[in-house]
Design an enzyme around this catalytic site. Sequence first.
Site, PDB file in Angstrom:
ATOM      1  N   ARG A 188      37.249  40.102  43.301  1.00  0.00           N
ATOM      2  CA  ARG A 188      38.394  40.384  42.443  1.00  0.00           C
ATOM      3  C   ARG A 188      38.045  40.240  40.966  1.00  0.00           C
ATOM      4  O   ARG A 188      38.873  40.506  40.089  1.00  0.00           O
ATOM      5  CB  ARG A 188      39.552  39.439  42.780  1.00  0.00           C
ATOM      6  CG  ARG A 188      39.963  39.460  44.235  1.00  0.00           C
ATOM      7  CD  ARG A 188      40.974  38.353  44.521  1.00  0.00           C
ATOM      8  NE  ARG A 188      42.250  38.622  43.888  1.00  0.00           N
ATOM      9  CZ  ARG A 188      43.290  39.182  44.510  1.00  0.00           C
ATOM     10  NH1 ARG A 188      43.193  39.525  45.781  1.00  0.00           N
ATOM     11  NH2 ARG A 188      44.417  39.391  43.865  1.00  0.00           N
ATOM     12  N   TYR A 233      38.638  43.028  38.118  1.00  0.00           N
ATOM     13  CA  TYR A 233      39.999  43.203  37.602  1.00  0.00           C
ATOM     14  C   TYR A 233      40.417  41.990  36.775  1.00  0.00           C
ATOM     15  O   TYR A 233      40.902  42.117  35.646  1.00  0.00           O
ATOM     16  CB  TYR A 233      40.967  43.422  38.758  1.00  0.00           C
ATOM     17  CG  TYR A 233      42.399  43.660  38.342  1.00  0.00           C
ATOM     18  CD1 TYR A 233      42.743  44.795  37.612  1.00  0.00           C
ATOM     19  CD2 TYR A 233      43.413  42.776  38.701  1.00  0.00           C
ATOM     20  CE1 TYR A 233      44.065  45.034  37.238  1.00  0.00           C
ATOM     21  CE2 TYR A 233      44.729  43.002  38.333  1.00  0.00           C
ATOM     22  CZ  TYR A 233      45.052  44.130  37.600  1.00  0.00           C
ATOM     23  OH  TYR A 233      46.357  44.365  37.235  1.00  0.00           O
ATOM     24  N   ASP A 234      40.176  40.782  37.339  1.00  0.00           N
ATOM     25  CA  ASP A 234      40.585  39.562  36.644  1.00  0.00           C
ATOM     26  C   ASP A 234      39.913  39.457  35.278  1.00  0.00           C
ATOM     27  O   ASP A 234      40.561  39.194  34.260  1.00  0.00           O
ATOM     28  CB  ASP A 234      40.235  38.336  37.486  1.00  0.00           C
ATOM     29  CG  ASP A 234      40.918  38.337  38.844  1.00  0.00           C
ATOM     30  OD1 ASP A 234      41.695  39.281  39.113  1.00  0.00           O
ATOM     31  OD2 ASP A 234      40.663  37.412  39.641  1.00  0.00           O
ATOM     32  N   GLU A 235      38.603  39.668  35.261  1.00  0.00           N
ATOM     33  CA  GLU A 235      37.872  39.504  34.012  1.00  0.00           C
ATOM     34  C   GLU A 235      38.134  40.654  33.036  1.00  0.00           C
ATOM     35  O   GLU A 235      38.081  40.461  31.814  1.00  0.00           O
ATOM     36  CB  GLU A 235      36.369  39.380  34.281  1.00  0.00           C
ATOM     37  CG  GLU A 235      35.984  38.127  35.048  1.00  0.00           C
ATOM     38  CD  GLU A 235      36.281  36.829  34.282  1.00  0.00           C
ATOM     39  OE1 GLU A 235      36.713  36.884  33.113  1.00  0.00           O
ATOM     40  OE2 GLU A 235      36.083  35.752  34.865  1.00  0.00           O
ATOM     41  N   LYS A 273      40.994  42.026  32.581  1.00  0.00           N
ATOM     42  CA  LYS A 273      42.245  41.667  31.921  1.00  0.00           C
ATOM     43  C   LYS A 273      42.058  40.473  30.986  1.00  0.00           C
ATOM     44  O   LYS A 273      42.665  40.411  29.905  1.00  0.00           O
ATOM     45  CB  LYS A 273      43.314  41.368  32.973  1.00  0.00           C
ATOM     46  CG  LYS A 273      43.805  42.600  33.732  1.00  0.00           C
ATOM     47  CD  LYS A 273      44.461  43.608  32.815  1.00  0.00           C
ATOM     48  CE  LYS A 273      45.086  44.769  33.582  1.00  0.00           C
ATOM     49  NZ  LYS A 273      45.712  45.771  32.689  1.00  0.00           N
TER      50      LYS A 273
END
Length: 789
Positions: free
Chosen positions: A142, A145-147, A149
């Site tokens: 994941r 996407y997390d990084e 953002k």
Amino acid sequence: MPRVLITGGAGFLGSHLCDRFLKEGWEVICLDNLVTGSADNIAHIRDPRFTFVQYDVTNYLYVEGHLDAVLHFASPASPIDYQELPIQTLKVGSLGTHKALGLAKHKKARFLLASTSEVYGDPLVNPQPESYWGNVNPVGPRGVYDEAKRFAEAMTMAYHRAHGVDVRIVRIFNSIMADETVVVFDDDLMHVGPIEPFADQSVRDGRLVAPRRLYVPAFDPRTLRVELRLANALIKHRAEGKDAYEVRTGYGRRIRVTGDHSVFRRGPCGRPEPVPVRDLAVGDDIALPARLPVVERDVRAVDIVDHLIRRAPEAELWNYALVSADLASLVEPHEARVVEFLAASGRFAGSGSLRNAIGCAWRKYLGHGALPLPVAAALWREQGVRWPENARLRPYTGGGGVEIPNRVEVTNDLLWLLGLYLAEGCHVDEDGDYRLLLGSGQRQLDRARRIIESHFGVTARIVPADASRAPQLSVDSGILVYLFRAVFGVTGTAKTARVPGWIMQLPLARLVHFLEGYREGDGAQAHYPERRELTFNTVSEALATDLTLLLLRFGIVASVGKYATTFERRYGDRTFPFWRVTVCELSNFDILGWHEGVVQTLDATRSGDLVWAPVREIRPIEPTGYVYDFSVDGHENFVAGIGVFAHNTYGPRMRPHDGRVVPAFTLQALAGEDITVFGDGSQTRSFCYVDDLVEGIYRLLGSDYVGPVNIGNPEERTVLEFAERVKRLTGSTSRIVFKPLPVDDPKVRRPDISLARRLLGWEPRVDIDDGLRATIDYYRSRTAAGRRG
């Protein structure tokens, strides 16, 4: 005029933001490369202030003219998307944010970043306030996407600190989406009438689209052929603040819709193009159906007792008794249960010895071959005792009265009688007086009497004509009143009369007899074949609509008009309105031969199964509290009003199969598959209705606060609870099964919205079930449409 650029504007959330900014008076530039967004999400927008640009925001970005705001919403947002598109996800979060911020800096525009609750990773703090830094695995599946953002947030704040760009950051928690007379088939049962009662009943049943299949007539945009199509969803949404209009066309058709709802205008190449009603002009040609397909259902017989037991309250059942010489042998083995039922009924209280009274009643039942209908109902439900085929029905009270057969054959003669009765009949049902009345010509009444006596075995009286009225047929029978009113559905006041749905669905070879009966009862002109014009009159506008639709089953396009007449001898100058349905220029005016084919010459352009009728009038009206749409995948149109094609404007915009909890659980439940819960289901999620979310984003853009703000629903629910909720709302029989928890799947997810409450005066207002039902229905329809295709 303020001007905004929205990247990712064709996505689920971006498209709703386009709608909101247009509503607020902004000019909107929607930028999207359509990798995960869809042009369908913005197809309904027909506003000169709206511009769509298909473009990748990670490339050089420039826009002519001023900008007041840049909203960066471009990004894959589901696990499937960002795991299939990891590089693109990272690029849009980094390069895309860089380019969007550069544009905002150049234009001196306010910048708003769509961040996500995923910046908190698998949080160790619950609920998550904006001050929490998170617990993120940068190299996990994941992480892209997390990084992306988290980098986008850092880049945003850097541009604010280094270049003075006015920025806002919204951390979005998960969202769900929900967005007159109609023709709809609920499974195989036809509904023609106002949409709201139909939708309200569905809501009371806990759904907006039933677990059954809903079909509506729709035209294929490619072939222009009208066919029955599966409706993805029945969508209900508030009409607050919306303009609304009534559109009237040639052929007397009309439709009442909100201004942003579309009808189909004849385009430059003769093809239908959806156009919002507020952009429609008098003189435009819009599409009407030239044919109405239905789910055909032939009804050859009706069982009155079966209808009573299924639909009438038990107190009403005591009005009737079954009679048959074969009844005693069927019920005698069940004496104990009958005695027990009678004792509990309270019908024998105060009649001396209860045992003697019931014993006497039991012996009378056996001797006379008669049984009160509630007793027969109890034996059927509990013991499977079915009444004899030769059973007759009579009033129970007093032990006498008119008997009629319980099983009534629906012959072509009876269909003719029902048409005649709908045109000229009525009933009396008051103070113990039950009577069917039918006024018409002597020839028609003689035939009607023969049919009644042969089908029901009852006496029908004909009262001769006098100076004040035509001859009249009269039948005294409460059971016949019930049969015509409740079973056949052909009685009511003159202004509320309708063609019953079951008749609308008859095969054409049977339907012609009903329509011929209506014509004869209506007193149509004697020389209509020579005049090449046939008319049907009624004081019921709804019945005029029904007749128009019924004629479309034969491919006949009728004109509908409202007129007025006077009865000077009785009422003087008082006028009485009525509706006339007119049919002209047919190859054959013999209704009884229409099922073999009839051709109509129309003074109008026709394209396939569409007829183009000019708009005669567009007038503003008050909108209703709620408005409705059917979403029809691939066709996006349905028949509404008095036979006008409406375009579905508001459809759910979340994509199925996107890997998140809502579609995953819903698709599994709808398919009857196991609902897969990862881990033990104790991990939590929160879900926020899209209108609430858009409202929060809009308020944040207009605020003075720089920094991240959580926008979401603070109601925390476990994944297991959510799976059970989806199972309940779908009516699914799926099992819930458990599988190992994926890597980095967050254990908790719940926003602390204290800051949003304090700064923006915002909090979610829509209940989760109200939004979730329509979203479930959307996925249900998608699944069904896929199987159908």
